[in-house]
Design a protein around this motif. Structure first.
Motif, mmCIF file in Angstrom:
data_model
loop_
_atom_site.group_PDB
_atom_site.id
_atom_site.type_symbol
_atom_site.label_atom_id
_atom_site.label_comp_id
_atom_site.label_asym_id
_atom_site.label_seq_id
_atom_site.Cartn_x
_atom_site.Cartn_y
_atom_site.Cartn_z
ATOM 1 N N VAL A 224 0.831 -1.199 0.000
ATOM 2 C CA VAL A 224 0.000 0.000 0.000
ATOM 3 C C VAL A 224 0.868 1.253 0.000
ATOM 4 C CG1 VAL A 224 -1.711 1.310 1.321
ATOM 5 C CG2 VAL A 224 -1.931 -1.170 1.094
ATOM 6 N N MET A 225 1.934 1.255 0.809
ATOM 7 C CA MET A 225 2.831 2.414 0.867
ATOM 8 C C MET A 225 3.459 2.691 -0.495
ATOM 9 S SD MET A 225 4.465 4.860 2.435
ATOM 10 C CE MET A 225 4.533 4.652 4.207
ATOM 11 N N ASP A 226 3.845 1.628 -1.223
ATOM 12 C CA ASP A 226 4.465 1.812 -2.538
ATOM 13 C C ASP A 226 3.486 2.418 -3.535
ATOM 14 O OD1 ASP A 226 6.855 0.605 -1.651
ATOM 15 O OD2 ASP A 226 6.002 -1.382 -2.007
ATOM 16 N N TRP A 264 -1.083 9.262 9.785
ATOM 17 C CA TRP A 264 -1.962 9.127 10.931
ATOM 18 C C TRP A 264 -1.656 7.806 11.607
ATOM 19 C CZ3 TRP A 264 -4.794 11.884 14.016
ATOM 20 C CH2 TRP A 264 -5.742 11.283 14.842
ATOM 21 N N GLN A 265 -0.983 7.891 12.774
ATOM 22 C CA GLN A 265 -0.520 6.704 13.477
ATOM 23 C C GLN A 265 0.465 5.948 12.579
ATOM 24 O OE1 GLN A 265 -4.125 4.761 14.823
ATOM 25 N NE2 GLN A 265 -4.419 6.251 16.453
ATOM 26 N N PRO A 266 0.884 4.752 12.927
ATOM 27 C CA PRO A 266 1.959 4.122 12.152
ATOM 28 C C PRO A 266 1.534 3.585 10.788
ATOM 29 C CG PRO A 266 1.852 3.247 14.407
ATOM 30 C CD PRO A 266 0.595 4.006 14.169
ATOM 31 N N ASP A 267 0.232 3.297 10.590
ATOM 32 C CA ASP A 267 -0.144 2.533 9.406
ATOM 33 C C ASP A 267 -1.125 3.241 8.487
ATOM 34 O OD1 ASP A 267 -2.298 2.493 11.086
ATOM 35 O OD2 ASP A 267 -2.794 0.391 10.732
ATOM 36 N N SER A 268 -1.190 4.571 8.524
ATOM 37 C CA SER A 268 -2.168 5.282 7.703
ATOM 38 C C SER A 268 -1.543 6.519 7.067
ATOM 39 C CB SER A 268 -3.377 5.713 8.552
ATOM 40 O OG SER A 268 -3.943 4.606 9.209
ATOM 41 N N TYR A 303 -5.492 6.181 3.176
ATOM 42 C CA TYR A 303 -5.066 4.820 2.862
ATOM 43 C C TYR A 303 -4.500 4.197 4.130
ATOM 44 C CZ TYR A 303 -5.460 6.745 -1.808
ATOM 45 O OH TYR A 303 -5.940 7.369 -2.928
ATOM 46 N N TYR A 304 -4.840 2.926 4.340
ATOM 47 C CA TYR A 304 -4.541 2.284 5.611
ATOM 48 C C TYR A 304 -3.804 0.966 5.386
ATOM 49 C CZ TYR A 304 -8.194 5.653 6.536
ATOM 50 O OH TYR A 304 -8.917 6.809 6.568
ATOM 51 N N VAL A 306 -0.592 0.269 5.490
ATOM 52 C CA VAL A 306 0.348 0.639 4.432
ATOM 53 C C VAL A 306 1.449 -0.398 4.229
ATOM 54 C CG1 VAL A 306 -0.076 3.095 4.703
ATOM 55 C CG2 VAL A 306 1.711 2.009 6.073
ATOM 56 N N ASP A 307 1.657 -1.303 5.187
ATOM 57 C CA ASP A 307 2.713 -2.299 5.039
ATOM 58 C C ASP A 307 2.205 -3.613 4.444
ATOM 59 O OD1 ASP A 307 4.724 -0.675 6.093
ATOM 60 O OD2 ASP A 307 4.176 -1.186 8.150
ATOM 61 N N GLU A 308 0.929 -3.689 4.103
ATOM 62 C CA GLU A 308 0.375 -4.905 3.514
ATOM 63 C C GLU A 308 0.403 -4.819 1.991
ATOM 64 O OE1 GLU A 308 -3.516 -5.634 5.017
ATOM 65 O OE2 GLU A 308 -2.866 -5.805 7.101
ATOM 66 N N TRP A 309 0.373 -5.990 1.333
ATOM 67 C CA TRP A 309 0.228 -5.998 -0.124
ATOM 68 C C TRP A 309 -1.066 -5.296 -0.508
ATOM 69 C CZ3 TRP A 309 1.511 -11.827 -1.246
ATOM 70 C CH2 TRP A 309 2.904 -11.986 -1.265
ATOM 71 N N HIS A 310 -0.977 -4.524 -1.588
ATOM 72 C CA HIS A 310 -2.174 -3.813 -2.013
ATOM 73 C C HIS A 310 -3.178 -4.741 -2.673
ATOM 74 C CE1 HIS A 310 -4.529 -1.035 -4.673
ATOM 75 N NE2 HIS A 310 -4.679 -0.465 -3.505
ATOM 76 N N ARG A 311 -2.701 -5.789 -3.297
ATOM 77 C CA ARG A 311 -3.567 -6.782 -3.925
ATOM 78 C C ARG A 311 -3.193 -8.167 -3.423
ATOM 79 N NH1 ARG A 311 -8.112 -4.677 -6.240
ATOM 80 N NH2 ARG A 311 -7.577 -2.764 -7.312
ATOM 81 N N PRO A 312 -4.154 -9.071 -3.259
ATOM 82 C CA PRO A 312 -3.826 -10.423 -2.806
ATOM 83 C C PRO A 312 -3.130 -11.214 -3.903
ATOM 84 C CG PRO A 312 -6.151 -10.273 -3.370
ATOM 85 C CD PRO A 312 -5.603 -8.876 -3.448
ATOM 86 N N GLY A 313 -2.301 -12.158 -3.508
ATOM 87 C CA GLY A 313 -1.688 -13.049 -4.484
ATOM 88 C C GLY A 313 -0.432 -12.507 -5.110
ATOM 89 N N LEU A 314 0.433 -13.423 -5.502
ATOM 90 C CA LEU A 314 1.663 -13.089 -6.209
ATOM 91 C C LEU A 314 1.411 -13.064 -7.711
ATOM 92 C CD1 LEU A 314 4.012 -15.347 -4.085
ATOM 93 C CD2 LEU A 314 4.141 -12.860 -4.238
ATOM 94 N N PRO A 315 2.362 -12.576 -8.508
ATOM 95 C CA PRO A 315 2.183 -12.597 -9.964
ATOM 96 C C PRO A 315 1.834 -13.987 -10.473
ATOM 97 C CG PRO A 315 4.086 -11.282 -9.410
ATOM 98 C CD PRO A 315 3.619 -11.900 -8.127
#
Length: 495
Positions: A224-226, A264-268, A303-304, A306-315
């Motif tokens: 998400v951060m990227d 906003w806080q560590p993850d937003s 956006y919240y 931020v350290d998780e993948w933005h979409r599920p699954g790998l290529p």
């Protein structure tokens, strides 16, 4: 404007040497990313399960969507949940043999304990086609800051190989450094099935794949951060279209500028953005098109996680719900992820995929470092069709730019204010136009602040030409003048 992108994969730091280490083709404890040598299409490896068979181990990768070319499009098992680009399984034997299998269950053997100048049989089929590998060299490489020993295996055959660079490179610590997808070996890889026939895989690519990322190092799946890593002053523009059942359609140009941001806080991440848009509606009967514009509003976007993948699954991995991903480098040189979504039900017995084509299918793209600021992709419901794409962006330093800023007349107004003006502003009734030149066949439209047309007329415009607005309610309006000379707009306050 096309930006250049370069990935430093590995660098040689010592020349030819000889070692006695055990080498490996896969690393079951990490996620490795590989890119085609044309730097377009990305594959990812991840081992989902391991089975022990005596002193040997059998590794199984994630699943992806495949299609059976022998079956028709309407066959209930045309599409199925199949093997990843690594093939059905990988057998790691105690004697150093690593055995992969292609989609026809033909074995592909890598002798990881072969020494320099050793030759071994890699592949053989019932037609008599054979491929051998010769260990030509061992070198030390710097792989993402860590020293690793790699072994180069040159491939040759008793027929013409379809590969542009026939070699495989394995390492002591990181698995494959260069390789070909075992699923299609000894043929070039065609990518996962698309279902919608929209596959981003570079057609006919005959090169091998290079290691470019491990876990969170190098080129990896965007988080998400990227994706939403915007800066104050960044400018983005989108184009979208909507086709209606009666044949009419509309085009919208949308622009967003980053005004402010804070965490906003560590993850937003919170942004304040300013939006402008312009929509042109084209009637099905070829009647007069209608343009509506909105602009200037500032909204808050958050956006919240931020350290998780933005979409599920790998290529290429089927995410178990409704789609699978591709990862590639787009024409601007940016990392872009595409997630395909379609209502899919996979049978637990035979893996056949039932696809509900009556419901909308989507194609959404997320660009690493540029972001998904609006609905981007394609959707269809019945005879209605929607499409949207990023058309232009300009980072706040003014250098990192891609696309062509050739639309959204709201922005062009600033450059053409000397050609067109409305006075008095604000007004309580009539206004007149301040023009440098006479305009023939001008189409004048007055649009309120929510996009409704309140007045429209065709006229020949001269300097001090008056426009009667006494019958228009108080409020904020946009006056749009279209002619052969261009499109000019002016905001107007009626009190």
């Amino acid at each position: 404007m096309k930006a250049s992108i370069t990935y430093l994969i590995v660098s040689v730091i010592i020349g030819t040497t000889t070692y006695a280490q055990n080498f490996q083709t896969i690393n079951s404890s990490s996620i490795n990313y590989y890119i085609s040598s044309s730097q377009e299409y990305v594959l990812a490896s991840r081992i989902d399960s391991v089975e022990l068979q005596g002193s040997d181990s059998v590794f199984y990768s994630f699943k992806t969507m495949r299609d059976n070319p022998a079956l028709s499009q309407n066959d209930p098992c045309k599409f199925y949940l199949g093997d990843s680009w690594l093939g059905p399984k990988i057998e790691i034997k105690s004697n150093g043999q690593n055995i992969f299998y292609n989609k026809d269950m033909e074995p592909i053997v890598i002798e990881t304990q072969a020494a320099v100048d050793d030759t071994f049989l890699v592949y053989h089929n019932t037609l008599g086609d054979s491929i051998w590998g010769t260990v030509s060299n061992e070198v030390l490489l710097n792989v993402f800051g860590e020293t690793d020993v790699v072994r180069i295996i040159d491939l040759f055959a008793n027929y013409n190989l379809p590969f542009a660079n026939p070699r495989i490179v394995i390492s002591e610590s990181n698995g494959f450094i260069e390789m070909y997808p075992p699923y299609s070996f000894p043929n070039i890889y065609g990518g996962a099935s698309s279902v919608t026939y929209d596959n981003d895989y570079p057609e006919g690519f005959d090169g091998n794949y290079h290691l470019v990322g491990i876990n969170d190092q190098g080129l990896t799946k965007p988080r998400v951060m990227d994706v939403y890593n915007h800066e104050i002053g960044d400018l983005y523009q989108f184009y979208s279209s909507h086709t209606y059942p009666d044949g009419s359609f509309e085009e919208t140009f949308f622009e967003r500028k980053i005004i402010n941001k804070f965490f906003w806080q560590p993850d937003s991440m919170i942004y304040f953005v300013q939006d402008n848009s312009e929509t042109t509606f084209y009637p099905a009967n070829n009647g007069q098109s209608v343009v509506t514009s909105t602009g200037g509003s500032i909204t808050q976007v958050g956006y919240y996680n931020v350290d998780e993948w933005h979409r599920p699954g790998l290529p290429e991995e089927f995410d178990g719900i409704n789609g699978w991903n591709t990862l590639f480098v787009n024409e601007c040189g940016d990392i872009q992820e595409t997630h395909r979504q379609q209502p899919i039900t996979v049978s637990s017995t035979d893996g056949c995929a039932s696809i509900d084509n009556a419901l909308p299918s989507y194609l959404t793209s997320n660009i690493n470092g540029i972001g998904e600021l609006d609905t981007v992709g394609e959707a269809q419901m019945g005879t209605e069709f929607f499409a949207a794409e990023v058309s232009f962006y300009n980072k706040n330093n003014g250098i990192y730019t891609c696309g062509s800023q050739q639309f959204l007349q709201i922005e062009n107004t600033v450059e053409k204010e000397f050609e067109f003006g409305v006075f008095p502003n604000p007004t309580s009734g009539d206004v007149y136009f301040d023009l440098e030149d006479e305009i023939n066949n001008a189409e004048v439209t007055v649009v309120d602040d929510i996009g409704r047309i309140v007045k429209s007329l065709n006229m020949k415009m001269q300097n001090k030409q008056y426009l009667d607005l006494n019958d228009v309610d108080a409020g904020l309006y946009t006056i749009i003048v279209r002619s052969d000379d261009g499109v000019f707009q002016q905001r107007l306050l009626k009190h």
